[in-house]
Design a protein around this motif. Structure first.
Motif, short mmCIF file in Angstrom:
data_model
loop_
_atom_site.label_atom_id
_atom_site.label_comp_id
_atom_site.label_asym_id
_atom_site.label_seq_id
_atom_site.Cartn_x
_atom_site.Cartn_y
_atom_site.Cartn_z
N GLY A 1 41.94 45.43 8.47
CA GLY A 1 43.20 45.44 7.74
C GLY A 1 44.28 46.18 8.49
N ASP A 2 43.94 47.29 9.12
CA ASP A 2 44.90 48.09 9.87
C ASP A 2 44.12 49.00 10.82
N SER A 3 44.77 50.06 11.29
CA SER A 3 44.12 50.99 12.20
C SER A 3 44.53 52.41 11.85
N VAL A 4 43.77 53.37 12.36
CA VAL A 4 44.05 54.79 12.13
C VAL A 4 44.85 55.31 13.31
N SER A 5 46.01 55.89 13.06
CA SER A 5 46.82 56.43 14.14
C SER A 5 46.19 57.72 14.66
N MET A 6 46.52 58.09 15.89
CA MET A 6 45.91 59.25 16.52
C MET A 6 46.32 60.56 15.84
N ASP A 7 47.47 60.57 15.15
CA ASP A 7 47.93 61.80 14.51
C ASP A 7 47.79 61.77 12.98
N GLU A 8 47.09 60.78 12.46
CA GLU A 8 46.92 60.67 11.01
C GLU A 8 45.93 61.71 10.49
N PRO B 1 42.90 63.22 8.48
CA PRO B 1 41.63 62.63 8.03
C PRO B 1 41.63 62.27 6.54
N SER B 2 42.24 63.11 5.72
CA SER B 2 42.28 62.84 4.28
C SER B 2 43.07 61.56 3.98
N SER B 3 44.14 61.34 4.74
CA SER B 3 44.93 60.12 4.56
C SER B 3 44.15 58.90 5.03
N ALA B 4 43.42 59.05 6.12
CA ALA B 4 42.62 57.93 6.64
C ALA B 4 41.55 57.52 5.64
N ILE B 5 40.91 58.50 5.03
CA ILE B 5 39.86 58.21 4.05
C ILE B 5 40.43 57.50 2.83
N ARG B 6 41.61 57.91 2.40
CA ARG B 6 42.22 57.31 1.20
C ARG B 6 42.80 55.93 1.46
N HIS B 7 43.42 55.75 2.62
CA HIS B 7 44.22 54.55 2.83
C HIS B 7 43.72 53.63 3.95
N ARG B 8 42.69 54.02 4.70
CA ARG B 8 42.29 53.23 5.87
C ARG B 8 40.82 52.82 5.84
N GLN B 9 40.31 52.57 4.65
CA GLN B 9 38.90 52.15 4.55
C GLN B 9 38.65 50.83 5.27
N ASN B 10 39.67 49.96 5.31
CA ASN B 10 39.52 48.67 5.99
C ASN B 10 40.12 48.68 7.39
N SER B 11 40.30 49.87 7.93
CA SER B 11 40.79 49.99 9.30
C SER B 11 39.68 49.64 10.28
N SER B 12 40.04 49.45 11.53
CA SER B 12 39.04 49.13 12.55
C SER B 12 38.00 50.25 12.67
N MET B 13 38.44 51.50 12.54
CA MET B 13 37.50 52.62 12.60
C MET B 13 36.61 52.67 11.37
N GLY B 14 37.22 52.53 10.19
CA GLY B 14 36.45 52.58 8.96
C GLY B 14 35.40 51.48 8.90
N LEU B 15 35.76 50.28 9.31
CA LEU B 15 34.81 49.15 9.28
C LEU B 15 33.72 49.31 10.34
N ALA B 16 34.07 49.93 11.47
CA ALA B 16 33.07 50.14 12.52
C ALA B 16 31.97 51.08 12.04
N VAL B 17 32.36 52.16 11.36
CA VAL B 17 31.37 53.09 10.82
C VAL B 17 30.59 52.44 9.68
N LYS B 18 31.29 51.69 8.85
CA LYS B 18 30.65 51.01 7.73
C LYS B 18 29.58 50.04 8.19
N ALA B 19 29.80 49.38 9.32
CA ALA B 19 28.83 48.42 9.85
C ALA B 19 27.51 49.11 10.16
N VAL B 20 27.56 50.36 10.61
CA VAL B 20 26.33 51.12 10.88
C VAL B 20 25.64 51.48 9.56
#
Length: 344
Positions: free
Chosen positions: A69-76, A78-97
């Motif tokens: 859906g989107d990506s996590v910026s380098m300066d975002e 962590p709390s914002s990433a968890i709330r708003h970036r579950q479908n990010s490339s990073m979030g989905l990569a961890v979820k796949a494991v």
């Protein structure tokens, strides 16, 4: 040997994103015939870059593009990433494991967000509160392991004790080295040196039976190989690691410059080339790219954000090696028995 190793890769993480990560993945697929990669990111961009690549069908068929859906910026945060970036490339990569679609995850993205996704999605090993970034660093007699290298800027004494336990179990399991020596990084070897956190950690680690603790080590002791494991908080560890990498580049650059100043020095450089090449390989930071988030119930590898294609390839190599060695399972088994014996 496993029939298939599957990696989930955050294609949008790091400074260069898919422009570096896609070629690195294709190169890894060429090196490992049993490898499959789920490359997760912005699908139009990935398809456009992939259309410019020319690899055999046997390689391309093992690369699966997964839209995010989107990506996590380098300066975002962590709390914002968890709330708003579950479908990010990073979030989905961890979820796949977590969902057993992949055996390990590799990302060069935001370290804090990667740690947060790992803790939330994969959970921690029993008895461990926080993951720690651990990687090997070169020493005079081989290498040692250093943690934490940036996952936890602020650590309590109890966290440092947990890092020591995890690293001891990891080195015993992976390097087949019983009773590895452990040192606590400090500004001196005297008992009165260091801040309150380090002094408290010194007492806790020293009292923990079963750990081969040798006491405080200083910065120069790290590269002398005084301890097999060096424990510190993430702030100190990251500064130490980056400083050592910068120094290695400085030495390499100075040596190259010194040997090219005149014809005689160029001749000496030709004679010394085998030795210089060996030293360059040993000190090259990119060859050690790929640090483990130790303590998670799954394999998550953090690449340098500034990694180039070759450097990112080493992070993929690290992930494959940990899958083949079943690192989390072996650590979990040893850790469970260790903590059980401590309670008894």
């Amino acid at each position: 040997m496993l029939n298939r190793v599957t990696l989930s890769v955050d294609a949008m993480g790091g400074d260069f994103g898919p422009h570096v990560i896609l070629p690195a993945c294709l190169s890894a697929l060429k090196r490992y015939p049993y490898l499959k990669i789920l490359l997760i990111g912005e699908i139009d961009q990935l398809e456009s870059l992939l259309s410019k690549q020319r690899f055999a069908e046997s390689i391309m068929s093992r690369l699966v593009l997964v839209p995010s859906g989107d990506s996590v910026s380098m300066d975002e945060k962590p709390s914002s990433a968890i709330r708003h970036r579950q479908n990010s490339s990073m979030g989905l990569a961890v979820k796949a494991v977590a969902e057993k679609q992949a055996d390990a995850c590799v990302s060069g993205g935001n370290t804090g967000a990667l740690m947060a996704f790992g803790r939330l999605t994969l959970k921690m090993l029993p008895g461990i509160e926080r993951p720690a970034i651990v990687a090997s660093v070169p020493t005079m007699n081989g290498h040692c392991y250093m943690l934490d290298l940036g996952a936890n800027v602020d650590c309590s004494a109890a966290h440092l004790l947990q890092f020591a336990i995890m690293a001891s179990v990891m080195v015993e399991a992976v390097d087949n080295k019983p009773q590895p020596t452990i040192g606590l990084l400090n500004v001196g070897e005297e008992m009165v040196k260091g801040n309150e956190q380090v002094r408290l950690a010194n007492d806790l680690v020293r009292q923990q039976q079963g750990l081969n603790y040798i006491g405080y080590v200083e910065g120069n002791d790290v590269f002398a190989g005084k301890a097999d494991i060096v424990v510190c908080d993430g702030f100190v560890g990251n500064v130490t690691l980056k400083s050592s990498e910068g120094l290695a580049r400085l030495i390499s650059g100075k040596v190259q410059l010194g040997f090219t100043r005149n014809l005689y020095r160029r001749f000496l450089a030709m004679l010394a080339r085998p030795v210089l090449k060996e030293i360059q390989v040993q000190l090259d930071p990119s060859r050690r790219n790929g640090a483990t988030l130790l303590g998670l119930q799954g394999i998550v590898i953090k690449s340098h954000g500034s990694a180039d294609q070759r450097c990112f390839g080493y992070a993929l190599d690290r992930a494959i090696a940990e899958v083949l060695q079943n690192v989390p399972g072996r650590i979990s088994e040893r850790l469970s028995g260790y903590l059980s014996s401590r309670r008894d």
